[in-house]
Each structure stands twice: as C-alpha cells, then as structure tokens.
Design an enzyme around this catalytic site. Structure first.
Site, PDB file in Angstrom:
ATOM      1  N   ASP A  28     -19.924 -12.282  46.615  1.00  0.00           N
ATOM      2  CA  ASP A  28     -21.187 -11.540  46.534  1.00  0.00           C
ATOM      3  C   ASP A  28     -21.431 -10.831  45.206  1.00  0.00           C
ATOM      4  OD1 ASP A  28     -19.272  -9.580  46.686  1.00  0.00           O
ATOM      5  OD2 ASP A  28     -19.658  -9.116  48.790  1.00  0.00           O
ATOM      6  N   GLU A  31     -16.250 -17.349  51.500  1.00  0.00           N
ATOM      7  CA  GLU A  31     -16.426 -15.967  51.967  1.00  0.00           C
ATOM      8  C   GLU A  31     -17.903 -15.704  52.265  1.00  0.00           C
ATOM      9  OE1 GLU A  31     -13.863 -12.553  50.474  1.00  0.00           O
ATOM     10  OE2 GLU A  31     -15.850 -11.724  50.109  1.00  0.00           O
ATOM     11  N   GLU A  43     -24.145  -6.043  46.342  1.00  0.00           N
ATOM     12  CA  GLU A  43     -23.444  -7.172  46.977  1.00  0.00           C
ATOM     13  C   GLU A  43     -24.148  -7.673  48.235  1.00  0.00           C
ATOM     14  OE1 GLU A  43     -22.015  -4.388  45.920  1.00  0.00           O
ATOM     15  OE2 GLU A  43     -20.646  -5.051  44.334  1.00  0.00           O
ATOM     16  N   HIS A  83     -14.284   1.947  42.564  1.00  0.00           N
ATOM     17  CA  HIS A  83     -15.128   1.473  41.456  1.00  0.00           C
ATOM     18  C   HIS A  83     -16.573   1.198  41.839  1.00  0.00           C
ATOM     19  CE1 HIS A  83     -15.611  -2.716  42.810  1.00  0.00           C
ATOM     20  NE2 HIS A  83     -14.410  -2.592  43.316  1.00  0.00           N
ATOM     21  N   ARG A 135     -20.402   0.514  42.620  1.00  0.00           N
ATOM     22  CA  ARG A 135     -21.644   1.017  42.001  1.00  0.00           C
ATOM     23  C   ARG A 135     -22.302   2.116  42.818  1.00  0.00           C
ATOM     24  NH1 ARG A 135     -22.266  -3.267  38.704  1.00  0.00           N
ATOM     25  NH2 ARG A 135     -23.598  -2.898  36.917  1.00  0.00           N
ATOM     26  N   HIS A 175     -10.199   1.022  37.306  1.00  0.00           N
ATOM     27  CA  HIS A 175     -11.082  -0.086  36.896  1.00  0.00           C
ATOM     28  C   HIS A 175     -11.533   0.137  35.453  1.00  0.00           C
ATOM     29  CE1 HIS A 175     -14.600  -2.735  36.975  1.00  0.00           C
ATOM     30  NE2 HIS A 175     -14.258  -3.169  38.176  1.00  0.00           N
TER      31      HIS A 175
HETATM   32  C1  UD1 Z   1     -18.329  -6.268  39.731  1.00  0.00           C
HETATM   33  C2  UD1 Z   1     -19.171  -6.800  40.891  1.00  0.00           C
HETATM   34  C3  UD1 Z   1     -18.705  -6.180  42.212  1.00  0.00           C
HETATM   35  C4  UD1 Z   1     -17.200  -6.359  42.402  1.00  0.00           C
HETATM   36  C5  UD1 Z   1     -16.464  -5.840  41.186  1.00  0.00           C
HETATM   37  C6  UD1 Z   1     -14.997  -6.106  41.303  1.00  0.00           C
HETATM   38  C7  UD1 Z   1     -21.537  -7.294  40.463  1.00  0.00           C
HETATM   39  C8  UD1 Z   1     -22.898  -6.759  40.328  1.00  0.00           C
HETATM   40  N1  UD1 Z   1     -20.563  -6.410  40.685  1.00  0.00           N
HETATM   41  O1  UD1 Z   1     -18.589  -4.880  39.632  1.00  0.00           O
HETATM   42  O2  UD1 Z   1     -19.378  -6.817  43.272  1.00  0.00           O
HETATM   43  O3  UD1 Z   1     -16.805  -5.627  43.538  1.00  0.00           O
HETATM   44  O4  UD1 Z   1     -16.955  -6.512  40.021  1.00  0.00           O
HETATM   45  O5  UD1 Z   1     -14.261  -5.365  40.390  1.00  0.00           O
HETATM   46  O6  UD1 Z   1     -21.336  -8.475  40.364  1.00  0.00           O
HETATM   47  N2  UD1 Z   1     -15.200  -4.073  32.277  1.00  0.00           N
HETATM   48  C9  UD1 Z   1     -14.315  -4.298  31.239  1.00  0.00           C
HETATM   49  N3  UD1 Z   1     -13.359  -5.275  31.412  1.00  0.00           N
HETATM   50  C10 UD1 Z   1     -13.226  -5.988  32.532  1.00  0.00           C
HETATM   51  C11 UD1 Z   1     -14.113  -5.720  33.598  1.00  0.00           C
HETATM   52  C12 UD1 Z   1     -15.112  -4.772  33.450  1.00  0.00           C
HETATM   53  O7  UD1 Z   1     -14.391  -3.662  30.207  1.00  0.00           O
HETATM   54  O8  UD1 Z   1     -12.335  -6.846  32.602  1.00  0.00           O
HETATM   55  C13 UD1 Z   1     -16.267  -3.046  32.107  1.00  0.00           C
HETATM   56  C14 UD1 Z   1     -17.415  -3.489  31.178  1.00  0.00           C
HETATM   57  O9  UD1 Z   1     -17.854  -2.415  30.423  1.00  0.00           O
HETATM   58  C15 UD1 Z   1     -18.500  -3.902  32.172  1.00  0.00           C
HETATM   59  C16 UD1 Z   1     -18.267  -2.914  33.285  1.00  0.00           C
HETATM   60  O10 UD1 Z   1     -16.853  -2.759  33.377  1.00  0.00           O
HETATM   61  O11 UD1 Z   1     -19.788  -3.816  31.636  1.00  0.00           O
HETATM   62  C17 UD1 Z   1     -18.837  -3.280  34.630  1.00  0.00           C
HETATM   63  O12 UD1 Z   1     -18.515  -4.606  35.029  1.00  0.00           O
HETATM   64  P1  UD1 Z   1     -19.467  -5.349  36.104  1.00  0.00           P
HETATM   65  O13 UD1 Z   1     -18.922  -6.682  36.391  1.00  0.00           O
HETATM   66  O14 UD1 Z   1     -20.873  -5.246  35.681  1.00  0.00           O
HETATM   67  O15 UD1 Z   1     -19.394  -4.391  37.379  1.00  0.00           O
HETATM   68  P2  UD1 Z   1     -18.220  -4.034  38.352  1.00  0.00           P
HETATM   69  O16 UD1 Z   1     -18.425  -2.628  38.772  1.00  0.00           O
HETATM   70  O17 UD1 Z   1     -16.935  -4.447  37.766  1.00  0.00           O
HETATM   71  N1  UDP Z   2      -6.255  -5.531  42.472  1.00  0.00           N
HETATM   72  C1  UDP Z   2      -5.410  -5.891  41.408  1.00  0.00           C
HETATM   73  N2  UDP Z   2      -5.044  -4.927  40.519  1.00  0.00           N
HETATM   74  C2  UDP Z   2      -5.477  -3.639  40.608  1.00  0.00           C
HETATM   75  C3  UDP Z   2      -6.355  -3.298  41.668  1.00  0.00           C
HETATM   76  C4  UDP Z   2      -6.731  -4.278  42.574  1.00  0.00           C
HETATM   77  O1  UDP Z   2      -4.985  -7.034  41.310  1.00  0.00           O
HETATM   78  O2  UDP Z   2      -5.102  -2.821  39.761  1.00  0.00           O
HETATM   79  C5  UDP Z   2      -6.668  -6.589  43.425  1.00  0.00           C
HETATM   80  C6  UDP Z   2      -6.654  -6.246  44.903  1.00  0.00           C
HETATM   81  O3  UDP Z   2      -5.401  -6.518  45.494  1.00  0.00           O
HETATM   82  C7  UDP Z   2      -7.750  -7.120  45.470  1.00  0.00           C
HETATM   83  C8  UDP Z   2      -8.739  -7.236  44.314  1.00  0.00           C
HETATM   84  O4  UDP Z   2      -8.026  -6.853  43.142  1.00  0.00           O
HETATM   85  O5  UDP Z   2      -7.294  -8.430  45.742  1.00  0.00           O
HETATM   86  C9  UDP Z   2      -9.913  -6.325  44.536  1.00  0.00           C
HETATM   87  O6  UDP Z   2     -10.692  -6.310  43.403  1.00  0.00           O
HETATM   88  P1  UDP Z   2     -11.793  -5.190  43.131  1.00  0.00           P
HETATM   89  O7  UDP Z   2     -11.369  -3.901  43.764  1.00  0.00           O
HETATM   90  O8  UDP Z   2     -12.035  -5.226  41.667  1.00  0.00           O
HETATM   91  O9  UDP Z   2     -13.087  -5.779  43.816  1.00  0.00           O
HETATM   92  P2  UDP Z   2     -13.667  -5.772  45.306  1.00  0.00           P
HETATM   93  O10 UDP Z   2     -12.618  -6.251  46.233  1.00  0.00           O
HETATM   94  O11 UDP Z   2     -14.106  -4.377  45.594  1.00  0.00           O
HETATM   95  O12 UDP Z   2     -14.830  -6.686  45.207  1.00  0.00           O
END
Ligand code: UD1
Ligand code: UDP
Length: 377
Positions: free
Chosen positions: A97, A119, A133, A210, A212, A243
């Site tokens: 999602d 999923e 999501e 983490h 939103r 995160h």
């Molecule tokens: C995204 C997904 C969310 C998922 C989450 C898992 C969307 C809208 N959101 O949210 O559904 O639960 O991932 O973690 O698709 N960033 C880094 N390095 C990384 C990852 C992120 O620097 O490896 C920073 C960047 O500044 C980026 C920000 O995090 O712009 C947000 O990343 P983004 O994918 O937009 O949102 P998440 O909150 O991670």
């Molecule tokens: N996870 C990881 N390292 C971390 C924190 C989480 O590998 O430091 C794993 C966790 O076991 C799960 C996945 O990341 O499988 C969850 O990812 P995240 O919380 O980013 O996204 P969400 O599940 O909320 O979409």
C-alpha cells in the site's frame, strides 16, 4: 517460453515482503523474474536488497529528501512507464500500500499489463488511517487482476467489494517467509549498545514509529510516554532504530536523545532487527509489518495507531491497539510490565499469517493463471 514477471517495489517493508517472491521466481523453471525498484527509499531499501542478494534490473532512484506524496507518485509513474514499455512483462506484481504500489499498478494498467497484488485486501475503511496507505491499497485493488490475501479477513474484505472469488487467493503473508529465512541464520550483535542492553538484566522495549498520520503531536505524545515509562521503571531499557525520515528524526531526537536507558540508533538491517525482536520483552510500534511478525514470535506488540488493518493479529492476542495518547500508552506498557498474567496472555505465539510458504503459493497461482491463458481459474 518462460513467462516474465516484473516485481515492482520501492520501500523497506515492500522489499522485505517481496524478497521471498523474487527468490521463488528465480528458482522456478517456468517463470523469469524482472526486478524493478523505484527506490522510493534508498538506504533502507539497499539494506534489504543486500541481505537477500537481489540485484534489480531497473533502479529508478527516485528518492528525494522530504519528498511529497505527489512527487513520489509522479517520478515513479514516469520511470515505470518506460521500464514496462521496454520489457513488456507478462505480469506485474506489486506489494501492499505504498505510493510505489499504486504507481506500479497504474503504470501496468496504462499499458494493459495484468497486475497481481501481493498483500491485498487490508482495510480499516477509514480514508485517513493509515494515511495514505488505505487509499493506495483500495486503488491498487481496483486495478488488480490477481489478489493475494494474507489473511481470512482481508480475503473477506475483497469479496465484500465484489471482487470475484476466483481472483482472490488466501496465501498468508510473505513476511513470514522472510522472517523464517532470516531467523534460520545465526546472528551475533556487533553493535556494542545493543550487546550491552542484551547482557544487562533489564527488560528490553523495542520501539519503532514513523507513520505519516503520527507526525507532529501524536509522535510528541509517543515520545513523552516513552520518557515517562523509562523514568518510572528502572529495570527497562529502550532501543529505537529511528526511521531515516528527517520529519520523524527531528521530533524523536528532540525528546529522546541523551537519555541513559533510551538508545536511539539508525535503522537496523532486517537480520539483526529480527533477532532483536526475539530478545525484546515488549515491542512498541506503529509499523504494519511488525504487527504481522510479532504473533509468529510470541512478542506482545502495543500498536500506537487509532485503527489497524490487521485484525487477525489482534484476534491472535499478540497485538493491542493503544492509540497515541500519552496516558493510554503508559497504562498499556505499565500493565504489561507489572502484570505477569497480562503479559502471558499476549505472549504466546499464534501466527495467523501462514507457515512461511506464501511465496510458493503465489507462484503456483501465477503458473495456473498462465496455463489458463491469463484467466483466473
Ligand atoms: C513510506 C510509505 C509507507 C511505509 C513506509 C515504510 C508511502 C506514501 N509511504 O513512508 O506506507 O509504511 O515507507 O517505512 O508510500 N528517507 C531516507 N532514506 C531512506 C528512506 C527514507 O533518507 O532509505 C527519508 C527521505 O528524506 C524521504 C523520507 O524519509 O523523503 C520519507 O520517505 P517516504 O517513502 O516518502 O515516506 P515514509 O514515511 O518512509
Ligand atoms: N525493520 C527493520 N529494521 C528496523 C526496523 C524495522 O528491518 O530497524 C523491519 C521490520 O521487521 C518489518 C519492516 O521493517 O519487517 C517494517 O518496515 P516499516 O516499519 O518501515 O514499514 P511498515 O511496516 O510500517 O509499512
């Protein structure tokens, strides 16, 4: 001729849950995998690719600091258009999602390529919880030709939306495949902070947050609750791999840095993180994936959200929704820390998400689909 299956993913959780599918495709003699990553996440995606030894055929590298939802969608859709046009896969698989999920499904649909949704069918029925999501998975569901539901309730949700039953497959969740794959490997923690916590006699609360919809006040409340609990309970240590999102890090470091028994660390690789979940006494999280992993591990999870789309985990008894109110979080944590009965009720392993064979089931369905000329049986 082998059927060519393009998996599209971009964030850490999608990568973890798609990795077993990619591996199963690689092993199969009738199917050929093409891996396209948007890299909506960069470092956190690369951690997973490395662990599972996946080398993408296409990497769109779209991540920008503090990216907007629209920005991700536009860059992903634009990049995927080209990749799908060039490869013309027989099927595109998307997961879950995220913005990448929706973009992948849409890009495939625009080029009349069938879509499999891994999923599928998770719902809260609340447009803004979780945001965005809930809408990403609805919209992806509308575009999908094959729906791989991880649990009974998600299958029923799809049937309620009039998705034909022959297109919905109850497969369990591939996160269990991934979890079992990494827990099979031995792991010794190299991080000294983690080693010290594990070798102390204190109880470990492992935390992630983490989402939103929790940015701002809810995340502040969460941090205040955690501070209070660690202050009140001298036998507790808290580890929080934070995160990489700067919006999250600003708040978390403001409230929780420099506390003796609160350890803020960078996101862990999935291998150490899974082993750390096993060492935890309680997990405190707003993550989706962790709600699915914890029942398999028998670890109580307090979920800091208003609603969950994972009712199977709540029914299994391991997951409890506590919202984001400071007092409610503290009360739930204190109950688990101080009542052995309450703790025991939540800590038996009852995994509702399959036996680690979900990716194999998905591959079997895909092969049947092609034997039937691209029609679900
Ligand atoms: C995204 C997904 C969310 C998922 C989450 C898992 C969307 C809208 N959101 O949210 O559904 O639960 O991932 O973690 O698709 N960033 C880094 N390095 C990384 C990852 C992120 O620097 O490896 C920073 C960047 O500044 C980026 C920000 O995090 O712009 C947000 O990343 P983004 O994918 O937009 O949102 P998440 O909150 O991670
Ligand atoms: N996870 C990881 N390292 C971390 C924190 C989480 O590998 O430091 C794993 C966790 O076991 C799960 C996945 O990341 O499988 C969850 O990812 P995240 O919380 O980013 O996204 P969400 O599940 O909320 O979409």
């Amino acid at each position: 001729m082998k059927k060519r299956i393009m998996t599209i993913f971009g964030t850490r959780p999608e990568a973890i849950k798609m990795a077993p599918v990619v591996k199963a495709l690689e092993r199969d003699s009738e199917l050929e995998p093409i891996v396209a990553v948007t890299a909506q996440h960069r470092e956190m995606l690369d951690q997973v690719l490395k662990l599972f030894e996946i080398e993408p055929h296409y990497d769109l590298d779209i991540m920008k600091e503090r990216q907007s939802l629209t920005g991700i969608l536009i860059r992903a859709l634009h990049g995927l258009e080209e990749v799908i046009a060039k490869e013309r896969p027989d099927l595109v698989l998307v997961h879950g999602d995220t913005a990448t999920t929706f973009a992948g499904a849409m890009a495939a649909y625009y080029q009349r390529v069938p879509v499999g949704h891994v999923e599928a069918g998770l719902r809260t029925w609340d447009k803004y919880h979780p945001y965005p999501e809930e809408m990403n998975r609805h919209l992806t569901g509308v575009l999908a030709d094959l729906h791989f539901a991880p649990g009974i309730e998600s299958k029923e949700n799809l049937l309620k939306e009039n998705v034909p039953e022959k297109k919905v497959f109850l497969t369990g969740n591939t996160v269990i495949d991934a979890l079992f794959m990494v827990l099979k490997k031995d792991y010794q923690f190299s991080n000294t902070k983690i080693q010290n916590v594990i070798s102390s006699n204190r109880r470990l609360i492992l935390m992630t947050a983490h989402r939103r919809e929790n940015w701002g006040k809810p995340l502040e409340n969460i941090c205040k609750a955690v501070l209070q609990i660690v202050e009140e309970n001298s036998d507790v240590e808290l580890i929080y791999p934070v995160h990489l999102n700067p919006v999250v890090r600003e708040i978390v470091f403001k409230y929780l840095k420099d506390q003796e028994r609160i350890h803020l660390i960078d996101p862990l690789d999935y291998l150490p993180f899974s082993h750390l979940m096993q060492k935890a006494y309680i997990i405190l999280s707003d993550s989706g994936g962790i709600q699915e992993e914890a029942p398999a591990l028998g670890k109580p999870v307090l979920v800091m959200r208003e609603k969950t789309e994972r009712p199977e985990a709540v029914s299994a008894g391991t997951v409890k929704i506590v919202g984001t109110d400071q007092d409610n979080i503290c009360a739930a944590l204190n109950q688990l820390l101080h009542s052995q009965d309450a703790y025991n009720i939540m800590s038996s392993a009852r995994n509702p998400y399959g036996d680690g064979q979900s990716s194999k089931m998905i591959i079997d369905v895909i092969k049947e689909y092609f034997k039937n000329d691209g029609e679900p049986l």
